[in-house]
Design a protein around this motif. Sequence first.
Motif, PDB file in Angstrom:
ATOM      1  N   ARG A  93     -47.070  -3.243 -97.667  1.00 44.71           N
ATOM      2  CA  ARG A  93     -46.540  -2.016 -98.288  1.00 44.71           C
ATOM      3  C   ARG A  93     -46.956  -0.786 -97.486  1.00 44.71           C
ATOM      4  O   ARG A  93     -46.145   0.123 -97.268  1.00 44.71           O
ATOM      5  CB  ARG A  93     -47.025  -1.890 -99.727  1.00 44.71           C
ATOM      6  N   GLU A  94     -48.221  -0.742 -97.032  1.00 43.36           N
ATOM      7  CA  GLU A  94     -48.686   0.373 -96.198  1.00 43.36           C
ATOM      8  C   GLU A  94     -47.871   0.452 -94.914  1.00 43.36           C
ATOM      9  O   GLU A  94     -47.501   1.533 -94.468  1.00 43.36           O
ATOM     10  CB  GLU A  94     -50.164   0.213 -95.862  1.00 43.36           C
ATOM     11  N   PHE A  95     -47.601  -0.706 -94.324  1.00 41.79           N
ATOM     12  CA  PHE A  95     -46.794  -0.778 -93.117  1.00 41.79           C
ATOM     13  C   PHE A  95     -45.405  -0.193 -93.367  1.00 41.79           C
ATOM     14  O   PHE A  95     -44.902   0.614 -92.585  1.00 41.79           O
ATOM     15  CB  PHE A  95     -46.705  -2.241 -92.666  1.00 41.79           C
ATOM     16  N   ALA A  96     -44.770  -0.592 -94.477  1.00 44.44           N
ATOM     17  CA  ALA A  96     -43.449  -0.068 -94.816  1.00 44.44           C
ATOM     18  C   ALA A  96     -43.515   1.441 -95.069  1.00 44.44           C
ATOM     19  O   ALA A  96     -42.626   2.189 -94.651  1.00 44.44           O
ATOM     20  CB  ALA A  96     -42.899  -0.794 -96.047  1.00 44.44           C
ATOM     21  N   GLN A  97     -44.592   1.889 -95.711  1.00 46.11           N
ATOM     22  CA  GLN A  97     -44.739   3.312 -96.001  1.00 46.11           C
ATOM     23  C   GLN A  97     -44.844   4.141 -94.724  1.00 46.11           C
ATOM     24  O   GLN A  97     -44.352   5.269 -94.677  1.00 46.11           O
ATOM     25  CB  GLN A  97     -45.959   3.561 -96.892  1.00 46.11           C
ATOM     26  N   LYS A 107     -33.450   2.562 -92.033  1.00 47.39           N
ATOM     27  CA  LYS A 107     -33.420   1.608 -93.131  1.00 47.39           C
ATOM     28  C   LYS A 107     -33.953   0.293 -92.583  1.00 47.39           C
ATOM     29  O   LYS A 107     -33.359  -0.286 -91.666  1.00 47.39           O
ATOM     30  CB  LYS A 107     -32.014   1.424 -93.680  1.00 47.39           C
ATOM     31  N   ILE A 108     -35.084  -0.150 -93.133  1.00 48.63           N
ATOM     32  CA  ILE A 108     -35.673  -1.412 -92.707  1.00 48.63           C
ATOM     33  C   ILE A 108     -35.962  -2.269 -93.930  1.00 48.63           C
ATOM     34  O   ILE A 108     -36.020  -1.769 -95.054  1.00 48.63           O
ATOM     35  CB  ILE A 108     -36.992  -1.225 -91.909  1.00 48.63           C
ATOM     36  N   VAL A 109     -36.166  -3.540 -93.688  1.00 48.05           N
ATOM     37  CA  VAL A 109     -36.689  -4.456 -94.690  1.00 48.05           C
ATOM     38  C   VAL A 109     -37.950  -5.050 -94.077  1.00 48.05           C
ATOM     39  O   VAL A 109     -37.906  -5.673 -93.016  1.00 48.05           O
ATOM     40  CB  VAL A 109     -35.679  -5.577 -95.032  1.00 48.05           C
ATOM     41  N   ALA A 110     -39.084  -4.812 -94.735  1.00 52.31           N
ATOM     42  CA  ALA A 110     -40.369  -5.348 -94.278  1.00 52.31           C
ATOM     43  C   ALA A 110     -40.679  -6.578 -95.126  1.00 52.31           C
ATOM     44  O   ALA A 110     -40.947  -6.466 -96.315  1.00 52.31           O
ATOM     45  CB  ALA A 110     -41.474  -4.296 -94.411  1.00 52.31           C
ATOM     46  N   THR A 111     -40.617  -7.740 -94.517  1.00 58.18           N
ATOM     47  CA  THR A 111     -40.785  -9.015 -95.212  1.00 58.18           C
ATOM     48  C   THR A 111     -42.153  -9.607 -94.925  1.00 58.18           C
ATOM     49  O   THR A 111     -42.629  -9.532 -93.779  1.00 58.18           O
ATOM     50  CB  THR A 111     -39.698 -10.017 -94.740  1.00 58.18           C
ATOM     51  N   LEU A 112     -42.779 -10.178 -95.926  1.00 63.16           N
ATOM     52  CA  LEU A 112     -44.072 -10.840 -95.776  1.00 63.16           C
ATOM     53  C   LEU A 112     -43.939 -12.268 -96.243  1.00 63.16           C
ATOM     54  O   LEU A 112     -43.410 -12.523 -97.329  1.00 63.16           O
ATOM     55  CB  LEU A 112     -45.139 -10.117 -96.616  1.00 63.16           C
ATOM     56  N   ARG A 113     -44.423 -13.202 -95.422  1.00 66.62           N
ATOM     57  CA  ARG A 113     -44.419 -14.616 -95.801  1.00 66.62           C
ATOM     58  C   ARG A 113     -45.739 -15.239 -95.400  1.00 66.62           C
ATOM     59  O   ARG A 113     -46.286 -14.923 -94.350  1.00 66.62           O
ATOM     60  CB  ARG A 113     -43.270 -15.339 -95.101  1.00 66.62           C
ATOM     61  N   GLN A 114     -46.247 -16.110 -96.259  1.00 64.17           N
ATOM     62  CA  GLN A 114     -47.488 -16.800 -95.946  1.00 64.17           C
ATOM     63  C   GLN A 114     -47.197 -17.944 -94.976  1.00 64.17           C
ATOM     64  O   GLN A 114     -46.193 -18.638 -95.098  1.00 64.17           O
ATOM     65  CB  GLN A 114     -48.162 -17.343 -97.209  1.00 64.17           C
TER      66      GLN A 114
END
Length: 119
Positions: A93-97, A107-114
């Motif tokens: 979230r900080e990265f997206a912020q 306009k980006i989508v920042a996706t996180l996956r384990q």
Amino acid sequence: MPRFMGFVKMEEGNAPAPEALYKAMGDYVGELAAAGHFLDGGGLFGSEDAVNFVVDKGEVTRVDGPYAEAKEVVGGWALTRYDTLDEAIAAQREFAQLHATYWPECKIVATLRQVSEGD
């Protein structure tokens, strides 16, 4: 400690990000690395030189870029390590912020996956 992969998807052909974002990202990644969270990552070139291998019905076909039908591409990635999923989510979230603050017109989508550690 679980590992996580973060991706940034964006429209192909965006104008370059502002220098202020690069500086903020450098500072942020430096902090993550110093804390032992950032393992590796970076930005990616456009898809004009991308190579895909498509597997369909047992056949492998090579398909070279550019891809006119591509609307979004992965523009960057990061491999990180956190004690908990909640910590990883907060960091993503900080990265997206950072993007919202320093490049508000993008306009980006920042996706996180384990990352799977098992079989």
